[in-house]
Design a protein around this motif. Structure first.
Motif, PDB file in Angstrom:
ATOM      1  N   PRO A  49       0.792  -1.243   0.000  1.00 35.84           N
ATOM      2  CA  PRO A  49       0.000   0.000   0.000  1.00 35.84           C
ATOM      3  C   PRO A  49       0.818   1.283   0.000  1.00 35.84           C
ATOM      4  N   ASP A  50       1.972   1.323   0.696  1.00 37.62           N
ATOM      5  CA  ASP A  50       2.700   2.581   0.876  1.00 37.62           C
ATOM      6  C   ASP A  50       4.139   2.458   0.379  1.00 37.62           C
ATOM      7  N   SER A  51       4.306   2.130  -0.886  1.00 39.80           N
ATOM      8  CA  SER A  51       5.664   1.972  -1.414  1.00 39.80           C
ATOM      9  C   SER A  51       6.299   3.302  -1.787  1.00 39.80           C
ATOM     10  N   ALA A  52       5.504   4.367  -1.976  1.00 33.16           N
ATOM     11  CA  ALA A  52       5.999   5.716  -2.283  1.00 33.16           C
ATOM     12  C   ALA A  52       6.893   5.725  -3.525  1.00 33.16           C
ATOM     13  N   GLY A  53       6.585   4.852  -4.478  1.00 27.43           N
ATOM     14  CA  GLY A  53       7.356   4.815  -5.713  1.00 27.43           C
ATOM     15  C   GLY A  53       8.599   3.940  -5.650  1.00 27.43           C
ATOM     16  N   ASP A  54       8.965   3.454  -4.468  1.00 28.14           N
ATOM     17  CA  ASP A  54      10.110   2.555  -4.333  1.00 28.14           C
ATOM     18  C   ASP A  54       9.690   1.118  -4.651  1.00 28.14           C
ATOM     19  N   ALA A  55      10.676   0.233  -4.715  1.00 26.83           N
ATOM     20  CA  ALA A  55      10.396  -1.183  -4.978  1.00 26.83           C
ATOM     21  C   ALA A  55      11.438  -2.036  -4.275  1.00 26.83           C
ATOM     22  N   LEU A  56      11.015  -3.223  -3.861  1.00 34.54           N
ATOM     23  CA  LEU A  56      11.918  -4.223  -3.314  1.00 34.54           C
ATOM     24  C   LEU A  56      12.062  -5.345  -4.330  1.00 34.54           C
ATOM     25  N   ILE A  57      13.301  -5.733  -4.600  1.00 32.44           N
ATOM     26  CA  ILE A  57      13.567  -6.858  -5.484  1.00 32.44           C
ATOM     27  C   ILE A  57      14.026  -8.013  -4.596  1.00 32.44           C
ATOM     28  N   VAL A  58      13.219  -9.069  -4.519  1.00 28.19           N
ATOM     29  CA  VAL A  58      13.537 -10.233  -3.686  1.00 28.19           C
ATOM     30  C   VAL A  58      13.857 -11.399  -4.602  1.00 28.19           C
ATOM     31  N   MET A  59      15.055 -11.973  -4.471  1.00 30.72           N
ATOM     32  CA  MET A  59      15.530 -13.037  -5.351  1.00 30.72           C
ATOM     33  C   MET A  59      15.865 -14.279  -4.547  1.00 30.72           C
ATOM     34  N   GLY A  60      15.874 -15.427  -5.220  1.00 31.11           N
ATOM     35  CA  GLY A  60      16.214 -16.678  -4.576  1.00 31.11           C
ATOM     36  C   GLY A  60      17.571 -17.204  -5.014  1.00 31.11           C
ATOM     37  N   THR A  61      17.988 -18.307  -4.381  1.00 29.93           N
ATOM     38  CA  THR A  61      19.230 -19.050  -4.679  1.00 29.93           C
ATOM     39  C   THR A  61      20.464 -18.181  -4.820  1.00 29.93           C
ATOM     40  N   PRO A  62      21.070 -17.669  -3.764  1.00 32.65           N
ATOM     41  CA  PRO A  62      20.502 -17.650  -2.406  1.00 32.65           C
ATOM     42  C   PRO A  62      19.548 -16.465  -2.257  1.00 32.65           C
ATOM     43  N   PRO A  63      18.604 -16.539  -1.325  1.00 37.91           N
ATOM     44  CA  PRO A  63      17.650 -15.438  -1.158  1.00 37.91           C
ATOM     45  C   PRO A  63      18.352 -14.146  -0.755  1.00 37.91           C
ATOM     46  N   ARG A  64      17.997 -13.051  -1.406  1.00 42.10           N
ATOM     47  CA  ARG A  64      18.531 -11.745  -1.068  1.00 42.10           C
ATOM     48  C   ARG A  64      17.512 -10.685  -1.478  1.00 42.10           C
ATOM     49  N   VAL A  65      17.695  -9.476  -0.966  1.00 41.76           N
ATOM     50  CA  VAL A  65      16.728  -8.412  -1.212  1.00 41.76           C
ATOM     51  C   VAL A  65      17.487  -7.122  -1.478  1.00 41.76           C
ATOM     52  N   ARG A  66      16.923  -6.280  -2.350  1.00 44.21           N
ATOM     53  CA  ARG A  66      17.540  -5.000  -2.681  1.00 44.21           C
ATOM     54  C   ARG A  66      16.453  -3.935  -2.802  1.00 44.21           C
ATOM     55  N   LEU A  67      16.724  -2.740  -2.248  1.00 45.16           N
ATOM     56  CA  LEU A  67      15.767  -1.622  -2.320  1.00 45.16           C
ATOM     57  C   LEU A  67      16.090  -0.766  -3.525  1.00 45.16           C
ATOM     58  N   GLU A  68      15.068  -0.445  -4.318  1.00 45.04           N
ATOM     59  CA  GLU A  68      15.200   0.502  -5.418  1.00 45.04           C
ATOM     60  C   GLU A  68      14.442   1.768  -5.043  1.00 45.04           C
ATOM     61  N   GLY A  69      15.156   2.872  -4.918  1.00 46.55           N
ATOM     62  CA  GLY A  69      14.541   4.130  -4.514  1.00 46.55           C
ATOM     63  C   GLY A  69      15.070   4.587  -3.164  1.00 46.55           C
ATOM     64  N   SER A  70      14.648   5.801  -2.761  1.00 48.22           N
ATOM     65  CA  SER A  70      15.133   6.360  -1.488  1.00 48.22           C
ATOM     66  C   SER A  70      14.031   7.029  -0.680  1.00 48.22           C
ATOM     67  N   ALA A  71      12.774   6.871  -1.101  1.00 48.38           N
ATOM     68  CA  ALA A  71      11.680   7.546  -0.392  1.00 48.38           C
ATOM     69  C   ALA A  71      11.214   6.783   0.836  1.00 48.38           C
ATOM     70  N   THR A  72      11.538   5.497   0.946  1.00 46.96           N
ATOM     71  CA  THR A  72      11.081   4.685   2.075  1.00 46.96           C
ATOM     72  C   THR A  72      12.279   4.067   2.792  1.00 46.96           C
ATOM     73  N   THR A  73      12.008   3.537   3.975  1.00 50.19           N
ATOM     74  CA  THR A  73      13.061   2.918   4.789  1.00 50.19           C
ATOM     75  C   THR A  73      12.587   1.543   5.257  1.00 50.19           C
ATOM     76  N   PRO A  74      12.892   0.491   4.525  1.00 52.73           N
ATOM     77  CA  PRO A  74      12.478  -0.850   4.957  1.00 52.73           C
ATOM     78  C   PRO A  74      13.345  -1.342   6.112  1.00 52.73           C
ATOM     79  N   LEU A  75      12.798  -2.263   6.884  1.00 50.86           N
ATOM     80  CA  LEU A  75      13.502  -2.832   8.035  1.00 50.86           C
ATOM     81  C   LEU A  75      13.622  -4.341   7.855  1.00 50.86           C
ATOM     82  N   LEU A  76      14.813  -4.855   8.065  1.00 51.87           N
ATOM     83  CA  LEU A  76      15.065  -6.297   8.064  1.00 51.87           C
ATOM     84  C   LEU A  76      15.376  -6.706   9.496  1.00 51.87           C
ATOM     85  N   ASN A  77      14.437  -7.435  10.102  1.00 54.26           N
ATOM     86  CA  ASN A  77      14.568  -7.821  11.520  1.00 54.26           C
ATOM     87  C   ASN A  77      14.804  -6.603  12.405  1.00 54.26           C
TER      88      ASN A  77
END
Length: 277
Positions: A42-70
């Motif tokens: 709902p509130d991505s503010a134009g940003d995007a998260l790219i979540v990939m497998g083997t091995p699983p990893r995540v990357r933020l595209e954009g700077s308008a939001t601040t995601p939290l990992l644990n």
């Protein structure tokens, strides 16, 4: 019963608005965010998260939001099974890197010894409550420290401005803000600890500043202030009167009858139409 670890395709479970959706992760990954993404939050503010497998990893595209990992801010990170990502009003849980497959074997079952200790695999309710309490206390402390750091100007000015704009836009997230502002050892400043103690004292005395007792104290302070104001004005008037009286005496001594205050007063009254006819 033996166990062996069998690889399993990684997946991610997204919880949004009380609904949960599970999606498999391919090496190419899945794009999570706004309208142009495969999965929306709902509130991505134009940003995007790219979540990939083997091995699983995540990357933020954009700077308008601040995601939290644990609970920690990130831009790119490697994921483990059980990791939790909070972002854009959604909660993402990683799983499926491996699964323990149980292999049954025929074994002789014997009654447990009376003296053998019985393990409790699940934590007791008091332990769970204690763990939750510790977690909440840690979050409270971090939120308080971040707010004080911003107030005292100890945190990064650009970060403070970014979170002020987030508050105005209705996108404020307390935990993410605390983690962001307290980076680089800001939370270890002694000034924050001292200010927190004063704030604690002010909150402790809040009940004495409200209600009937607080109103009574305010009335007393106002009465004392009013009396002091009246006394100060009376003293000022008395000083001015004494100065004027002294000046009149000096004029009388120096010029004698050549200067008549009566004539000056009569002339002033005549000028405004109140003189003697």
């Amino acid at each position: 019963m033996n166990t062996c670890e069998t690889p399993m395709e990684p997946w991610i479970e997204i919880s949004v608005g009380g609904e949960k959706h599970r999606h498999s992760l391919s090496p190419r990954g899945v794009r999570i965010g706004g309208e142009d993404c495969a999965l929306r939050v709902p509130d991505s503010a134009g940003d995007a998260l790219i979540v990939m497998g083997t091995p699983p990893r995540v990357r933020l595209e954009g700077s308008a939001t601040t995601p939290l990992l644990n609970g920690r801010v990130f831009e790119e990170a490697t994921l483990q099974s059980g990791d939790t990502i909070q972002w854009g009003g959604a909660v993402l849980v990683v799983g499926g890197q491996s699964v323990l497959e149980e292999i049954e074997e025929v074994v002789e079952v014997s009654a447990p010894s009376a003296t053998a200790p019985v393990s409790d695999p699940a934590p007791s309710a008091p332990r769970r409550k204690a763990a939750a309490s510790d977690s909440n206390l840690e979050r409270i402390g971090e939120r308080m420290a971040a707010g004080i750091a911003a107030q005292l100007g100890l945190a990064d000015k650009k970060k403070i401005k970014r979170w002020q704009e987030a508050v105005i836009a209705g996108e404020f997230r307390a935990d993410a803000c605390a983690a962001d502002l307290l980076e680089d050892g800001v939370g270890e400043e002694n000034a924050i600890l001292e200010r927190a103690g004063r704030f604690q004292r002010d909150l402790l005395m809040t009940s004495l500043q409200t209600g009937a007792r607080g109103a009574s104290r305010k009335v007393k302070r106002a009465a004392r202030g009013g009396a002091a104001f009246l006394v100060a004005n009376l003293i000022a008037i008395g000083v001015y009167t004494l100065i004027l009286f002294t000046m009149l005496i000096l004029v009388r001594v120096k010029w004698g009858d050549s200067v008549s205050l009566d004539g000056m007063i009569d002339g002033l009254l005549g000028g405004i139409g109140l003189g003697k006819s």
